[in-house]
Design an enzyme around this catalytic site. Structure first.
Site, PDB file in Angstrom:
ATOM      1  N   GLY A 220     -32.222  25.514  20.744  1.00  0.00           N
ATOM      2  CA  GLY A 220     -31.157  24.531  20.703  1.00  0.00           C
ATOM      3  C   GLY A 220     -30.693  24.049  22.056  1.00  0.00           C
ATOM      4  O   GLY A 220     -31.177  24.476  23.115  1.00  0.00           O
ATOM      5  N   GLU A 241     -37.388  36.919  22.137  1.00  0.00           N
ATOM      6  CA  GLU A 241     -38.026  36.751  20.829  1.00  0.00           C
ATOM      7  C   GLU A 241     -38.925  35.517  20.823  1.00  0.00           C
ATOM      8  O   GLU A 241     -40.081  35.568  20.478  1.00  0.00           O
ATOM      9  CB  GLU A 241     -36.924  36.622  19.782  1.00  0.00           C
ATOM     10  CG  GLU A 241     -37.378  36.310  18.381  1.00  0.00           C
ATOM     11  CD  GLU A 241     -36.180  36.206  17.451  1.00  0.00           C
ATOM     12  OE1 GLU A 241     -35.510  37.235  17.259  1.00  0.00           O
ATOM     13  OE2 GLU A 241     -35.906  35.105  16.929  1.00  0.00           O
ATOM     14  N   LEU A 316     -22.655  29.518  13.576  1.00  0.00           N
ATOM     15  CA  LEU A 316     -22.070  28.421  12.811  1.00  0.00           C
ATOM     16  C   LEU A 316     -20.550  28.528  12.774  1.00  0.00           C
ATOM     17  O   LEU A 316     -19.851  27.520  12.766  1.00  0.00           O
ATOM     18  CB  LEU A 316     -22.632  28.424  11.384  1.00  0.00           C
ATOM     19  CG  LEU A 316     -24.134  28.154  11.287  1.00  0.00           C
ATOM     20  CD1 LEU A 316     -24.639  28.413   9.877  1.00  0.00           C
ATOM     21  CD2 LEU A 316     -24.439  26.711  11.696  1.00  0.00           C
ATOM     22  N   LYS A 364     -18.734  18.378  12.756  1.00  0.00           N
ATOM     23  CA  LYS A 364     -18.444  17.152  11.986  1.00  0.00           C
ATOM     24  C   LYS A 364     -17.464  16.234  12.726  1.00  0.00           C
ATOM     25  O   LYS A 364     -16.397  15.876  12.218  1.00  0.00           O
ATOM     26  CB  LYS A 364     -17.916  17.503  10.596  1.00  0.00           C
ATOM     27  CG  LYS A 364     -18.978  18.165   9.713  1.00  0.00           C
ATOM     28  CD  LYS A 364     -18.565  18.225   8.265  1.00  0.00           C
ATOM     29  CE  LYS A 364     -19.719  18.758   7.412  1.00  0.00           C
ATOM     30  NZ  LYS A 364     -19.363  18.831   5.972  1.00  0.00           N
TER      31      LYS A 364
END
Length: 435
Positions: A220, A241, A316, A364
């Site tokens: 990301g 990883e 999140l 959002k």
């Protein structure tokens, strides 16, 4: 001397021939997206769509290809995908009820596979065969060795675009039951656009990373921004990883040389790679990259053998005592636990190590705070309040490990978006977290 080319020719078939071998109820195993077999899976799915097969199960991880069993609800009951860690395709199918997922820590998957599963076929894409009859599993260490141990058959797709990883899992032609040739471009991650928030967060984290640290970065904009902010550092190491584009950038600019690591010195250690073609070209024939099994790479005890391990992962949402959700929105499935907790624990056990969970403060368009009084009902707790270390937003850092519930709430409110701080303070007082 064995004629490996002749043996190769004997085993070379079409995807349709492999699909013709499949029987009802078969269980297929595949590993991470870049090592999966799209030609074989499409041929098997075609037979299932034509009602020639039923009860098939396919285990995947980081499903990158648009597989029919994740895209077509008409295959329900005929060919079902089971995701260990979901990408967009599996996510949609799981939430629609015609696919499933298997919870677990990434490091534990080889053990689960060896103890609890049998596979009728393990399918994997490989680089072309060398002169000794070996194929490289290329961009993947992960749990493929465990699946090979538990598979009745091994089907490979040979793709000349797959890099040859010198320090990774190999498979010999004598182990292979059938070969398909399918040359195609490997899937790549779209380039990440670094916005102002990601750059701010990346810079905040970079200030906490000393020269000589050993880093793990996730997927990301924030991990990429952190990587870019580390280009002025010296003697960094990599034990991660997933091998990413920002890591190639850090190696090529000289910030990473792996010289200060306590184990695998002078080597970058990873369990799979996914990103741009630049990564795949970098790994090809490169002895400085070790692609090792995940039960070793993600073992917190192994991670902690390096000093100053810095782990950077995403979330999140986070609640006011530090519980981290990174895999669902309420009850809506988004992904899996992956290796987040492996690296949180490994970094915290490392001498001088730190674990960062980083995210933008809102979602959002600024209408939702990602720091919440409590996790959304049904949300999955990925990293527990007892494991969490540092939380980072564009407004700063909260250091939670070893802190009281009240101290955690105060620090988290301080790095929440200003529009939500009064509401969070009210809820914290209501719960008795603040007096």
């Amino acid at each position: 001397m064995t004629d490996y080319k002749a043996l190769y020719a004997q085993k070379l078939v079409t995807p349709e021939i492999i699909a013709g071998m499949v029987q009802d109820g078969w269980v297929f195993g595949m590993d991470t997206g870049t090592s999966q077999t799209p030609a074989i899976m499409s041929a098997v799915a075609e037979r299932a769509k034509n009602s020639e097969l039923k009860g098939l199960k396919v285990h995947t991880l980081l499903d990158i290809y648009p597989y029919e069993f994740y895209a077509d609800e008409a295959l329900k009951g005929k060919m079902t995908g089971y995701s260990w860690f979901s990408s967009a395709g599996a996510r949609k199918a799981i939430n629609a009820g015609y696919a499933d997922f298997i919870p677990g820590y990434y490091r534990d998957l080889p053990r689960h596979i060896r103890a609890e599963y049998e596979y009728d076929a393990f399918c994997v894409e490989v680089s072309p065969m060398d002169s000794h009859g070996y194929f490289s599993l290329a961009l993947n260490g992960s749990y493929c060795e465990a699946m090979m141990d538990k598979a009745k058959r091994i089907f490979i797709e040979v793709n000349e675009k797959q890099p040859r990883c010198l320090c990774g899992t190999q498979i010999h032609i004598s182990q292979v039951d059938a070969i398909v040739e399918y040359n195609h471009e490997l899937p790549v991650l779209p380039p990440v656009v670094l916005d102002e928030t990601s750059i701010t967060i990346g810079n905040i984290i970079a200030e906490q990373i000393p020269d000589g640290a050993c880093i793990q970065l996730g997927i990301g904009a924030i991990p990429d921004a952190t990587g870019m902010a580390l280009k002025a550092k010296h003697d960094l190491g990599i034990h991660t990883e997933m091998f990413t584009d920002s890591m190639v950038e850090l190696i090529e600019c000289g910030a990473v040389n792996n010289s200060k690591k306590q184990i695998h010195r002078n080597k970058s250690v990873t369990t799979f790679a996914y990103g741009s073609k630049r990564i795949y070209d970098f790994i090809n024939d490169n002895p400085a990259v070790e692609m090792l099994p995940v039960d070793y790479v993600n073992d917190p005890a192994v991670i902690a053998r390096n000093n100053n391990v810095i782990s950077i992962n995403a979330a999140l949402e986070v609640d006011l005592i530090g519980q981290v959700c990174a895999e669902s929105v309420g009850t809506k499935h988004m992904s899996g636990s992956g290796g987040q907790i492996d690296y949180v624990r490994g970094a915290c056990q490392s001498k001088g190590g730190k674990s960062f969970i980083a995210f933008a403060s809102t979602a959002k368009g600024g209408t939702i705070s990602k720091i919440k009084p409590t996790l959304t009902p049904g949300a999955v707790c990925t990293t527990s309040k007892n494991d969490v270390d540092y939380i980072v937003t564009e407004y700063g850092i909260a250091h939670l490990r070893g802190r009281s519930a009240g101290e955690r709430a105060r620090q988290l409110i301080a790095i929440a978006h200003p529009d939500f701080r009064d509401e969070l303070t009210f809820e914290a007082k209501k719960r008795g977290l603040l007096v």
